[in-house]
Design an enzyme around this catalytic site. Structure first.
Site, short mmCIF file in Angstrom:
data_model
loop_
_atom_site.label_atom_id
_atom_site.label_comp_id
_atom_site.label_asym_id
_atom_site.label_seq_id
_atom_site.Cartn_x
_atom_site.Cartn_y
_atom_site.Cartn_z
N VAL A 68 108.01 -65.27 29.18
CA VAL A 68 108.96 -65.69 30.21
C VAL A 68 110.38 -65.84 29.68
O VAL A 68 111.30 -66.13 30.45
CB VAL A 68 108.53 -67.03 30.87
CG1 VAL A 68 107.21 -66.86 31.61
CG2 VAL A 68 108.45 -68.15 29.85
N LYS A 69 110.59 -65.64 28.37
CA LYS A 69 111.93 -65.77 27.81
C LYS A 69 112.76 -64.51 28.10
O LYS A 69 112.29 -63.54 28.68
CB LYS A 69 111.84 -66.03 26.31
CG LYS A 69 111.10 -67.31 25.95
CD LYS A 69 111.73 -68.54 26.58
CE LYS A 69 111.23 -69.85 25.97
NZ LYS A 69 109.80 -70.07 26.11
N THR A 70 114.01 -64.51 27.65
CA THR A 70 114.95 -63.44 28.01
C THR A 70 114.50 -62.09 27.48
O THR A 70 114.66 -61.07 28.15
CB THR A 70 116.36 -63.79 27.51
OG1 THR A 70 116.70 -65.10 27.97
CG2 THR A 70 117.38 -62.79 28.03
#
Length: 387
Positions: free
Chosen positions: A193-195
């Protein structure tokens, strides 16, 4: 068939990402090979740091930072209560004690004022590190926090998994999260879910060559190869950990990193669209406050909701939004409330953290969202709140 749920976050994996992983699978090294160094070098250049050290995940990155600083049992580390468990747990992994700092109730960030208060609670323990969290993607006040930490004999370690791509302007100086101008190290995560995503993965950036060397040693069992020794020889002055990141995942990381500008632009555009779409719901719904110095690439679209004024509970809002195809999450339950830390340190009064937790909700935000999805979320929230 019901419409799919919009999750609060998700990875964006494209054909070239898959091709990069396939190429790594066909190469000579699946782990501890040249792709690791390539990913580290590209990441260091991207954030403007001299060194980047890849590791297994964001929690490992924090643990390695404590090991690199040689934080000892009984010493103290300050962490904000609004964060994921790992920020505090990394201190306990090395036997240090956690002093929880409060946060600004509107931004969720540690501030110079809340750090100053935490410093009064360190007692006679030696303070080694302060761990500000760039919550949601917004940067904390690094110069002020660094000055307070230095005055107390400690250094900053930035917990920055939310903030890859975020830029800052302190005075007239343009800076990037991860450049470690004000800190000993900055840590990142590449959870889906991170960049950018590598599945699991982490990185530590630093401008200190000695810290970088120690990070690399401790991520690989603490092994060193003395100069002039036999080619098979290694020694372990102290035990480390198997925190390596394989070439396969670094190949995905390299491919994803090349898209950072596109991902960042899309996240910024979606955040701006949210601000406009949610404005009519004020004052019941407010977007989390963003500091003037921070130009974030938001990982989380956090809003603060006055549930009492709306006449609904957060659980009712979460469940009714899901019925309308909107997934949400809460970031975070204050860490000082966790049973382990309550048993260790007693019940703490951190009103900013409590106020943040009582109102926060994370709405969907990820690059593959369509423009219309923002309107869908805003309309669903309006209906659920009866606004």
């Amino acid at each position: 068939m019901a419409d799919p749920i919009l999750p609060y976050g998700r990875q964006t994996i494209e054909d070239d990402d898959i091709a990069a992983v396939v190429a790594a699978l066909k190469a000579d090294f699946l782990t501890t090979g040249p792709t690791v160094a390539a990913f580290e070098n590209a990441f260091a250049e991207t954030v403007g740091a001299r060194h980047a050290v890849a590791c297994a995940n964001g929690t490992a990155a924090l643990h390695l930072a404590m090991l690199a600083l040689e934080v000892q049992a009984g010493e103290a580390v300050i962490a904000p209560s609004i964060t994921f468990l790992a920020t505090a747990n990394c201190a306990r992994y090395v036997g240090a004690e956690v002093v929880f700092a409060d946060v600004d109730p509107m931004s969720g960030l540690m501030t110079p004022e809340t750090l100053a208060d935490a410093l009064t609670r360190v007692g006679d323990r030696r303070l080694r590190a302060v761990l500000p969290v760039h919550l949601r993607g917004d940067a904390a006040d690094l110069p002020a926090l660094s000055a307070l930490a230095a005055e107390a004999g400690a250094v900053l370690v930035e917990d920055a998994p939310h903030a890859l791509g975020t830029t800052m302007a302190f005075g007239n100086v343009a800076e990037r999260v991860g450049d470690a101008r004000h800190s000993a190290m900055a840590t990142f995560s590449f959870h889906p879910v991170k960049t950018i995503a590598t599945g699991e993965g982490g990185m530590v950036t630093t401008n200190d060559a000695g810290l970088a060397d120690r990070l690399r040693t401790m991520r690989s069992h603490g092994m060193v190869r003395p100069a002039g020794s036999d080619p098979w020889w290694y020694e372990m002055p102290e035990p480390g950990f198997n925190y390596r990141l394989p070439d396969i995942l670094c190949a995905l990381g390299l491919s994803q990193l090349a898209k950072l500008d596109r991902f960042a632009a899309r996240r910024r555009a979606l955040a701006k669209a949210y601000e406009a779409a949610l404005a009519p719901l004020a004052p019941i719904v407010r977007v989390a406050t963003r500091p003037a110095w921070s130009d974030p690439v938001l990982h989380l679209m956090c809003v603060l909701i006055d549930f009492a004024a709306a006449g609904v509970t957060r659980r009712e809002v979460v469940e009714r939004l899901r019925e309308r195809g909107v997934g949400t999450q809460v970031h975070y339950i204050p860490v000082h409330r966790q049973p382990y830390y309550r048993a260790r340190y007693g019940d703490l009064s951190l009103p900013g953290a409590e106020a943040w937790y009582d109102r926060c909700l994370s709405l969907p935000l990820y690059p593959a969202m369509a423009d219309a999805d923002v309107g869908k979320v805003a309309e669903a929230l309006k209906a659920v709140l009866g606004a």
